[in-house]
Design a protein around this motif. Structure first.
Motif, short mmCIF file in Angstrom:
data_model
loop_
_atom_site.label_atom_id
_atom_site.label_comp_id
_atom_site.label_asym_id
_atom_site.label_seq_id
_atom_site.Cartn_x
_atom_site.Cartn_y
_atom_site.Cartn_z
N VAL A 119 -40.22 -4.24 -3.46
CA VAL A 119 -39.50 -4.54 -4.70
C VAL A 119 -39.93 -5.90 -5.22
N PRO B 79 -27.16 3.37 -8.34
CA PRO B 79 -26.20 2.38 -8.85
C PRO B 79 -24.75 2.81 -8.66
N PRO B 80 -23.80 1.86 -8.72
CA PRO B 80 -22.38 2.22 -8.66
C PRO B 80 -21.88 2.72 -10.02
N LEU C 75 -23.67 -7.38 -6.97
CA LEU C 75 -24.85 -6.52 -6.86
C LEU C 75 -25.32 -6.04 -8.23
N ASP D 237 -27.96 -4.85 -13.93
CA ASP D 237 -27.09 -3.95 -14.68
C ASP D 237 -25.94 -4.70 -15.33
N GLU E 178 -27.17 -8.82 -9.71
CA GLU E 178 -28.45 -8.95 -9.01
C GLU E 178 -29.44 -7.88 -9.48
N ALA E 179 -28.92 -6.67 -9.70
CA ALA E 179 -29.80 -5.56 -10.09
C ALA E 179 -30.12 -5.58 -11.58
N LEU F 107 -24.63 0.12 -0.40
CA LEU F 107 -24.76 -0.41 -1.75
C LEU F 107 -25.78 -1.57 -1.78
N MET F 108 -25.71 -2.41 -0.76
CA MET F 108 -26.60 -3.57 -0.74
C MET F 108 -28.07 -3.16 -0.58
N VAL F 109 -28.30 -2.14 0.25
CA VAL F 109 -29.68 -1.72 0.48
C VAL F 109 -30.18 -0.83 -0.66
N PHE F 110 -29.43 0.23 -0.93
CA PHE F 110 -29.96 1.25 -1.85
C PHE F 110 -29.73 0.93 -3.33
N TYR F 111 -28.86 -0.05 -3.60
CA TYR F 111 -28.70 -0.47 -4.98
C TYR F 111 -29.18 -1.92 -5.15
N GLY F 112 -28.60 -2.81 -4.32
CA GLY F 112 -28.91 -4.22 -4.46
C GLY F 112 -30.40 -4.50 -4.27
N ARG F 113 -31.00 -3.84 -3.30
CA ARG F 113 -32.39 -4.13 -3.00
C ARG F 113 -33.35 -3.12 -3.64
N LEU F 114 -33.05 -1.85 -3.42
CA LEU F 114 -33.98 -0.82 -3.88
C LEU F 114 -33.74 -0.36 -5.31
N HIS F 115 -32.53 -0.61 -5.82
CA HIS F 115 -32.16 -0.23 -7.19
C HIS F 115 -32.23 1.30 -7.39
N TRP F 116 -32.00 2.04 -6.34
CA TRP F 116 -32.11 3.49 -6.46
C TRP F 116 -30.80 4.13 -6.95
N LEU G 81 -20.48 -0.84 1.60
CA LEU G 81 -21.12 -2.08 1.12
C LEU G 81 -22.56 -2.17 1.62
#
Lengths: 584, 342
Positions: free
Chosen positions: A15, B164-165, A276, A282, A279-280, B153-162, B150
């Protein structure tokens, strides 16, 4: 399994650190407080007002950080009145506002001077208890309320109609007495609405004889969920399920369309989710207080604008003197029988002093306020007339004192019987939650018969319940509407002010002092009067200033154009979105 | 079988009446002022509590009050929820579809994974697969959903952006609230498909992945453990030994004989699981900013929003009764002795 793990690890490492601007035309602001009401004549909380100020416009505005009269800029008025340009009369009582032509409301209709007059009159005559109407009532009519003994004063509508008139393309306002900050008030209040649209939506029709029917309405009798302004954005959708407000660009805006097309204001209760999303990319900015600062520091592509000093009082604990017992689960049995508290529990000064002595002010500032806050000594912020830097905080953390006070409270009955009540905080406010938990721990440690439940409410319910006087104590903050000591003395201590109406607090001596101070032109004398009001507040303890300090703003680094406007509602978290744009 | 089904259905109104009676009896612990909020349809009435108490006889004997309230509930009039800022019936309609959709995409994978891993774990007892499954069970059982949620969310959204919530992204938000998008079912995945909006469908699915995975991981653990122990018990019984002695293939012994008998406790557990999922997992919904019924119900409880609490409780009770009915019917399908006995 191994392949999957490797793929995930590789993806994490792959990333990129920087990222292109996401959704360049849309600005997303995540907050903790949902809106209470979107009617400019009714709303008086920052969550609602920040939306209102992006949709409606006022006669004047403060376009930058300055708050002096010379910092004002024309908005719906074409010029800022002054004695020099002849738009303020020599006696300082008559103000003339030439009204801009060619301004369109969001429904396509043209703005007229009559709309401006109607808006100012409606703002004054709607006058909900504890609402913002007194901001114009005081200077224009010399009264803090339109009501006498609970009913609309018979001659008040006629007085208002005589004071605000239209002469050709100019709106003329005649003040009751000279009021220096009058123009500053008009930069934030008296938003211009369309008379025909309001009438079509069941609001006041603009006739003096019908004003009484629309005076002090309930929340549902207002334009709380519908908007039609002239501002750069129009209300597209208010979604109570997603807790989201969508604003769309007003393409026919007279200053030229905004650079952003869509504004999303969304309530997200959970801090980790807000963080988050920022950070992302959004979210473009988020509401965060000092307690979460360290978790936002150093985030890539996130910019922190720190040490922002607003003209405000940040966290003040208010006691409700006359709690509304109707369907109120916050006071248990409603009696001093060990299972509740009576509605007038906090009318006893010892009870108030005991709660004030149970707050660890230093610890609170250190642990929750990141050391950027300190206990405040009064209700006046630095820089205003009457503020005394030598004044010391009246209360200190002293559990022995709290115990003595509770032993004396209600003639010893509190100590003997015990009590049970709820401490309520608004969802997402870590400061308020920490304060409630601190009070619970400290008070309950004094006597096993004392029980305090800590309960959470979403912002709009919190505002509504405090308005209905259902909260035994509540935490409030006050951001200046205009830069003058009166704008703090009145809402904090006047019986018709914002907080006293929620508390059921009234002191004729305080009312007299406030009214005298605002009418006094001599600054030294004024300062002395405000000093006496500070003494009175310290002596009676209707509220306890807990802490004050600075704020910061967390935004994506692609957000450009942010201007810190000290009196703009919910600054620095929310924004005047017309200023903003997104670029790398 | 039909007779059995009809008999169970005939009991349904009685059970629901019992549930409502129980709920109403609980309400009697509240003061008349607090109960009056159940009769508020318009928030303007909130300051007219005394008149409402008088009008609805809230100081009258309980049976009289119960009759009145039941009539109101039967009309779908459940009062006004201050938390949702809308009538309770509308709030249920607004929040429940999101939870229902999440349940739909979660429940069947939970069943499939839980049962499959449980069976494999029992069949390969004390071997690697068993240990791995037990590890999943132990971690899933002991890991709080907010920690797992959490972390995901941190890995798959925060880091990978795959993933989202929220319930959907910006473009889908504009689409589903725009003209031309028809809300046929309230289930966004289905509605997107029916409207032919493939990218919106993909977006909604993306938003479902993380809450679904969180629920799946924490829910699968219990199912796995019960399946495993139930299968181990069945596999040690005489009829299994007989089946093997007859020369039946091992696959048939496990799937046709042992698993069928092991299913009975699983039906009970699945029914409980479906109720839990349909009631909404408040922690998962909060972390993933998912506008479901669980989060609303808990907010209503926190805010002492009595109509909201009662509405969500009535819904949960109704779901409970329905899920039990389905479980009863499934018992009869799985075990012929039950329908013969009936």
């Amino acid at each position: 399994m191994n392949c999957m793990q490797n793929a995930i690890v590789l993806a994490i490492l792959a990333v990129p650190a920087g990222a292109a601007v996401k959704n360049p035309d849309t600005y997303t602001y995540l907050t903790i407080g949902d809106v209470d009401n979107l009617d400019p004549a009714w709303a008086y909380d920052t969550s609602s007002q920040h939306v209102i100020q992006n949709v409606y416009e006022h006669l004047l505005s403060f376009p930058g950080t300055g708050l002096r009269a010379e910092d004002l800029a024309p908005r719906i008025a074409t010029r800022v009145p002054s004695r020099a340009n002849g738009l303020i009369s020599a006696d300082g009582l008559t103000y003339r506002f030439p009204i801009r032509q060619g301004v369109k409301f969001h429904d396509g209709s043209a703005l007229t001077p009559q709309d401006v007059r109607y808006s100012l009159l409606r703002f004054m005559l709607l006058d909900r208890a504890g609402g913002p109407s007194s901001l114009l009532l005081e200077p224009i009519l010399g009264a803090v309320s339109t009501r006498r003994n609970g009913a609309l004063s018979p001659d008040i509508a006629a007085q208002a109609f005589a004071a605000v008139t239209v002469e050709g393309g100019t709106v003329v306002v005649r003040l009751d007495r000279p009021f220096t900050p009058f123009l500053s008030v008009l930069a934030s209040f008296g938003a211009v609405m369309s008379q025909s649209w309001c009438t079509a939506n069941g609001q006041w029709d603009g006739r003096p004889e019908t004003a009484a029917r629309f005076n002090d309405p309930r929340r549902e009798g207002t334009l709380g969920a519908r908007m039609n302004g002239t501002g750069p954005f129009r209300l597209d959708r208010l979604d109570p399920v997603l807790k989201q407000i969508t604003l769309k660009r007003h393409d026919a805006y007279w200053r030229g369309p905004a650079r952003l097309k869509t504004i999303l204001v969304k309530t997200v209760d959970e801090f980790a989710t807000r963080k988050l999303m920022l950070e992302a990319g959004d979210a473009d900015s988020i509401y965060e207080r000092q307690s979460n600062f360290s978790q936002l520091q150093g985030l890539p592509e996130v910019r922190i604008i720190d040490d922002l000093h607003g003209l405000e009082r940040m966290e003040v604990l208010f006691f409700t003197f006359k709690i509304n017992p109707s369907a109120n689960g916050n006071i248990g049995s409603g009696r001093l029988d060990g299972h509740g508290i009576p509605p007038d529990f906090f009318s006893d000064r010892d009870a108030r002093e005991a709660f004030a002595a149970s707050i660890d002010y230093e610890g609170f500032s250190r642990d929750v306020g990141r050391g950027r806050t300190s206990q405040s000594a009064g209700f006046l912020p630095p820089g205003l007339t009457g503020y005394d830097p030598a004044r010391c905080p009246r209360h200190r953390f002293d559990l022995a004192e709290a115990k003595t006070r509770l032993q004396k409270a209600w003639g010893g009955k509190v100590w003997d019987k015990g009590f049970h009540a709820a401490l309520v905080f608004n969802a997402g406010s870590i400061e308020a939650q920490a304060l409630c938990q601190m009070l619970k721990k400290n008070i309950e440690s004094l006597n096993p018969k004392f029980r305090l439940d800590v309960r959470m409410l979403q912002w709009s319910s919190y505002v509504e319940q405090s308005r209905q006087r259902k909260l035994p104590i509540f935490l409030g903050a006050w951001q200046a509407d205009y830069p003058d000591a009166h704008n703090f003395a009145f809402p904090f201590l006047h019986s018709a002010g914002y907080f006293p109406t929620k508390q059921g607090f009234s002191d004729p001596a305080a009312d007299r002092l406030i009214e005298e101070a605002v009418a006094t032109l001599d600054e030294t004398r004024r300062a002395a009067l405000y000093g006496r009001l500070e003494d009175l507040a310290a002596e009676q303890t209707p509220f306890v200033p807990v802490f004050d300090g600075t704020r910061y703003r967390a935004q994506r680094s692609w957000v450009k154009g942010f201007v810190f406007k000290p009196t703009f509602p919910a600054m620095p978290y929310a924004s005047d979105y017309y200023d903003l744009y997104k670029a790398e | 079988m039909l007779k059995y089904v009809l008999k169970r259905l005939a009991f349904l109104p009685l059970v629901m009446a019992g549930v409502t009676l129980l709920l109403f009896a609980c309400l009697q612990f509240l003061s008349p002022e607090m109960r009056a909020s159940l009769y508020v349809r318009d928030p303007r009435q909130l300051n007219q509590m005394e008149a409402i108490i008088e009008k609805y006889g809230l100081r009258k004997p309980m049976p009289v009050q119960y009759g009145r309230w039941l009539k109101q509930v039967a009309r779908g009039d459940l009062g006004y929820s201050e938390t949702a800022k809308m009538p309770v019936s509308e709030a249920i309609g607004a929040f429940f579809p999101a939870t229902f959709e999440l349940t739909l995409v979660t429940f069947f994978p939970i069943l499939a994974v839980g049962v499959a891993l449980g069976v494999l774990s029992a069949v390969y007892k004390d071997r690697f697969l068993d240990h791995a499954s037990r590890f999943i069970a132990v971690t899933g059982y002991s890991l709080p959903s907010f920690v797992l949620g959490l972390a995901l969310l941190m890995v798959f959204y925060g880091r990978l952006h795959w993933f989202p919530p929220g319930r959907y992204g910006l473009e889908t938000d504009l689409l589903v609230h725009g003209a031309g998008f028809r809300h046929w079912t309230g289930l966004l995945t289905l509605d997107c498909l029916l409207n032919g909006r493939w990218s919106a469908f993909a977006d909604v699915v993306k938003h479902l992945v993380l809450p679904a995975c969180t629920l799946l991981y924490i829910s699968v653990a219990l199912l796995l453990r019960i399946t495993r122990s139930s299968m181990l018990e069945e596999l040690s019984k005489d009829y299994v030994r007989t089946a093997r002695a007859k020369g039946l293939p091992e696959r048939a012994v496990i799937l046709k004989h042992a698993l069928r008998n092991a299913l009975i406790p699983l039906v009970t557990l699945s029914s409980r699981l479906s109720i839990g999922l349909l009631g909404g997992d408040v922690i998962t919904e909060t972390i993933f900013d998912f506008p479901g019924i669980g989060r609303w119900g808990v907010q209503a409880a926190q805010q002492l929003d009595i109509p909201g609490v009662l509405g969500s409780t009535l819904l949960a009770a109704g779901l409970f009764v329905l899920a039990n009915l389905v479980a009863d019917l499934l018992y009869a399908v799985v075990d012929p002795r039950i329908r013969v006995g009936s």
